[in-house]
Design a protein around this motif. Sequence first.
Motif, PDB file in Angstrom:
ATOM      1  N   GLN A 131       0.831  -1.204   0.000  1.00 26.89           N
ATOM      2  CA  GLN A 131       0.000   0.000   0.000  1.00 26.89           C
ATOM      3  C   GLN A 131       0.868   1.257   0.000  1.00 26.89           C
ATOM      4  N   THR A 132       1.980   1.203   0.737  1.00 26.29           N
ATOM      5  CA  THR A 132       2.923   2.320   0.724  1.00 26.29           C
ATOM      6  C   THR A 132       3.416   2.579  -0.696  1.00 26.29           C
ATOM      7  N   CYS A 133       3.763   1.510  -1.392  1.00 26.28           N
ATOM      8  CA  CYS A 133       4.224   1.625  -2.774  1.00 26.28           C
ATOM      9  C   CYS A 133       3.153   2.252  -3.657  1.00 26.28           C
ATOM     10  N   GLU A 134       1.932   1.763  -3.541  1.00 23.98           N
ATOM     11  CA  GLU A 134       0.862   2.286  -4.385  1.00 23.98           C
ATOM     12  C   GLU A 134       0.574   3.749  -4.092  1.00 23.98           C
ATOM     13  N   LEU A 135       0.596   4.128  -2.822  1.00 22.05           N
ATOM     14  CA  LEU A 135       0.367   5.535  -2.472  1.00 22.05           C
ATOM     15  C   LEU A 135       1.465   6.424  -3.038  1.00 22.05           C
ATOM     16  N   PHE A 136       2.689   5.920  -3.049  1.00 22.73           N
ATOM     17  CA  PHE A 136       3.776   6.700  -3.628  1.00 22.73           C
ATOM     18  C   PHE A 136       3.512   6.987  -5.096  1.00 22.73           C
ATOM     19  N   PHE A 137       3.179   5.953  -5.849  1.00 28.19           N
ATOM     20  CA  PHE A 137       2.984   6.156  -7.282  1.00 28.19           C
ATOM     21  C   PHE A 137       1.717   6.955  -7.584  1.00 28.19           C
ATOM     22  N   ARG A 138       0.711   6.853  -6.732  1.00 32.52           N
ATOM     23  CA  ARG A 138      -0.510   7.631  -6.950  1.00 32.52           C
ATOM     24  C   ARG A 138      -0.303   9.103  -6.610  1.00 32.52           C
ATOM     25  N   THR A 139       0.377   9.391  -5.499  1.00 34.28           N
ATOM     26  CA  THR A 139       0.445  10.772  -5.018  1.00 34.28           C
ATOM     27  C   THR A 139       1.675  11.527  -5.494  1.00 34.28           C
ATOM     28  N   VAL A 140       2.752  10.806  -5.783  1.00 40.25           N
ATOM     29  CA  VAL A 140       3.981  11.472  -6.234  1.00 40.25           C
ATOM     30  C   VAL A 140       4.132  11.391  -7.746  1.00 40.25           C
ATOM     31  N   ARG A 141       3.885  10.195  -8.294  1.00 40.10           N
ATOM     32  CA  ARG A 141       4.028   9.990  -9.740  1.00 40.10           C
ATOM     33  C   ARG A 141       2.733  10.235 -10.517  1.00 40.10           C
ATOM     34  N   ASN A 142       1.624  10.451  -9.798  1.00 37.44           N
ATOM     35  CA  ASN A 142       0.329  10.731 -10.421  1.00 37.44           C
ATOM     36  C   ASN A 142      -0.185   9.587 -11.278  1.00 37.44           C
ATOM     37  N   PHE A 143       0.113   8.347 -10.866  1.00 38.05           N
ATOM     38  CA  PHE A 143      -0.452   7.190 -11.538  1.00 38.05           C
ATOM     39  C   PHE A 143      -1.926   7.050 -11.143  1.00 38.05           C
ATOM     40  N   THR A 144      -2.695   6.365 -12.000  1.00 42.30           N
ATOM     41  CA  THR A 144      -4.034   5.964 -11.599  1.00 42.30           C
ATOM     42  C   THR A 144      -3.905   4.829 -10.591  1.00 42.30           C
ATOM     43  N   PRO A 145      -4.967   4.549  -9.803  1.00 41.02           N
ATOM     44  CA  PRO A 145      -4.884   3.413  -8.866  1.00 41.02           C
ATOM     45  C   PRO A 145      -4.531   2.106  -9.560  1.00 41.02           C
ATOM     46  N   GLU A 146      -5.076   1.892 -10.757  1.00 41.66           N
ATOM     47  CA  GLU A 146      -4.792   0.664 -11.485  1.00 41.66           C
ATOM     48  C   GLU A 146      -3.326   0.607 -11.923  1.00 41.66           C
ATOM     49  N   GLN A 147      -2.812   1.734 -12.426  1.00 39.05           N
ATOM     50  CA  GLN A 147      -1.414   1.785 -12.841  1.00 39.05           C
ATOM     51  C   GLN A 147      -0.480   1.572 -11.651  1.00 39.05           C
ATOM     52  N   ALA A 148      -0.828   2.196 -10.499  1.00 35.55           N
ATOM     53  CA  ALA A 148       0.005   2.049  -9.303  1.00 35.55           C
ATOM     54  C   ALA A 148       0.027   0.606  -8.830  1.00 35.55           C
ATOM     55  N   ALA A 149      -1.149  -0.052  -8.826  1.00 32.75           N
ATOM     56  CA  ALA A 149      -1.212  -1.446  -8.394  1.00 32.75           C
ATOM     57  C   ALA A 149      -0.389  -2.337  -9.312  1.00 32.75           C
ATOM     58  N   ALA A 150      -0.481  -2.081 -10.607  1.00 29.97           N
ATOM     59  CA  ALA A 150       0.288  -2.885 -11.563  1.00 29.97           C
ATOM     60  C   ALA A 150       1.781  -2.664 -11.367  1.00 29.97           C
ATOM     61  N   LYS A 151       2.172  -1.414 -11.169  1.00 27.49           N
ATOM     62  CA  LYS A 151       3.595  -1.099 -10.995  1.00 27.49           C
ATOM     63  C   LYS A 151       4.149  -1.779  -9.749  1.00 27.49           C
ATOM     64  N   CYS A 152       3.385  -1.788  -8.682  1.00 26.07           N
ATOM     65  CA  CYS A 152       3.870  -2.338  -7.419  1.00 26.07           C
ATOM     66  C   CYS A 152       3.851  -3.860  -7.394  1.00 26.07           C
ATOM     67  N   ASN A 153       3.296  -4.474  -8.440  1.00 22.42           N
ATOM     68  CA  ASN A 153       3.308  -5.932  -8.551  1.00 22.42           C
ATOM     69  C   ASN A 153       4.429  -6.451  -9.439  1.00 22.42           C
ATOM     70  N   THR A 154       5.230  -5.545 -10.014  1.00 21.35           N
ATOM     71  CA  THR A 154       6.328  -5.976 -10.866  1.00 21.35           C
ATOM     72  C   THR A 154       7.454  -6.546 -10.024  1.00 21.35           C
ATOM     73  N   GLY A 155       8.271  -7.392 -10.651  1.00 18.85           N
ATOM     74  CA  GLY A 155       9.389  -7.986  -9.925  1.00 18.85           C
ATOM     75  C   GLY A 155      10.365  -6.959  -9.409  1.00 18.85           C
ATOM     76  N   GLU A 156      10.610  -5.907 -10.215  1.00 23.86           N
ATOM     77  CA  GLU A 156      11.547  -4.866  -9.796  1.00 23.86           C
ATOM     78  C   GLU A 156      11.066  -4.170  -8.541  1.00 23.86           C
ATOM     79  N   MET A 157       9.770  -3.795  -8.500  1.00 24.41           N
ATOM     80  CA  MET A 157       9.253  -3.106  -7.336  1.00 24.41           C
ATOM     81  C   MET A 157       9.194  -4.022  -6.129  1.00 24.41           C
ATOM     82  N   THR A 158       8.920  -5.316  -6.348  1.00 21.93           N
ATOM     83  CA  THR A 158       8.907  -6.258  -5.234  1.00 21.93           C
ATOM     84  C   THR A 158      10.272  -6.318  -4.571  1.00 21.93           C
TER      85      THR A 158
END
Length: 362
Positions: A318-345
């Motif tokens: 959730q911390t990861c998703e909030l970062f991408f939503r609030t800092v990178r301006n991703f959509t919730p779906e984009q943030a969730a997808a980004k935080c599920n990648t191997g690199e982000m894990t």
Amino acid sequence: MHNTFLPSLAALAFSGLALADARIDLGDTQRVTRLFAFPNNCHVVCYRDWTLEQTVEHYLTQSVRRDGHANAQVRVSREQDQLHAAITDVPANYVEPLRKLLDSGELAYNGASQLNKDGKWSYDWYLFLPLGMALQNRRSIELLHFPPDYSLTQAQDYLRSNTTDRWAQLLTFNGVDASQTPAYQTIIDIAPIAAPASAGDALAGTYGYFKDYQLRMVKEMALQTTTKPLPIVAFGAPVRSWIQQQYGPQVNVLGLVSISPQAGAQVPDAADAAGLKMMGQDLTAACWQAGMGRNPGAEPKMTLQACSSKWQVTQKKQTCELFFRTVRNFTPEQAAAKCNTGEMTRNLRGLRKPAQAMPPQR
């Protein structure tokens, strides 16, 4: 942060108090002009062409709204060269913290005047006191570096800045209602100078000129009329260095210390540093601030440990998703997808590693 705040809990807290009309003598025109940075926004043509009285009414109205007094009215009048403020439907002692703020402001003005005499004042700086914030309904204090010039010249709102806007959002992620965040964000800047965001290095040589102002503000704002001192959150390396210089303890990122503004009073202080890779630390510090603000009698260290476990262990995704939503301006779906990648894990596994401290940009 442009909205008018009507904190519902604050309204309930004051519902048992007898409301009255309060009056304060603000001083002569010269004093009020310098303490309210008048005119706030004039460069040949005024952005908002307010009189001195309208300027004072604006900031005092912000305060009464942020204190939860939805029906209060502010009127500033002038008798010869003296200005007075009358505030309706507030506790009888409401003007006392305002009086203390303005008296402390005189110390800031003295420091700025000496800075100018020494040839260290810049043409694009403005003396700017923390006007318009909650005067009685305070939950916590935020120590910052300096207010950005646009908070004064554009917004006429001390709480309108990139850092304070983002921090208000982090507080909501930790259970604070959006209407309540101003009560948690009573700001003390160690340099009470509205300046361009790039002025941080130049302001480093000004802190000593404002020592009397700084120490008095910490003492009076943190030690208000409550049974417990208010918790303090310190933002950025300059502020952490200032705390160590003035009070002794060294404050690390997400460190916890106690400082003593006066004998017998220990004020808990949590330090935070902002940056793109520090979302977990920011959320942890905001969680600590929210928890201590709701319950000043809580044990600071245990509160911090619980917050750290929440945001940096159990809710890392959730911390990861909030970062991408609030800092990178991703959509919730984009943030969730980004935080599920191997690199982000892999990055999330190292979320608890210390990061290089960076002062936040306001």
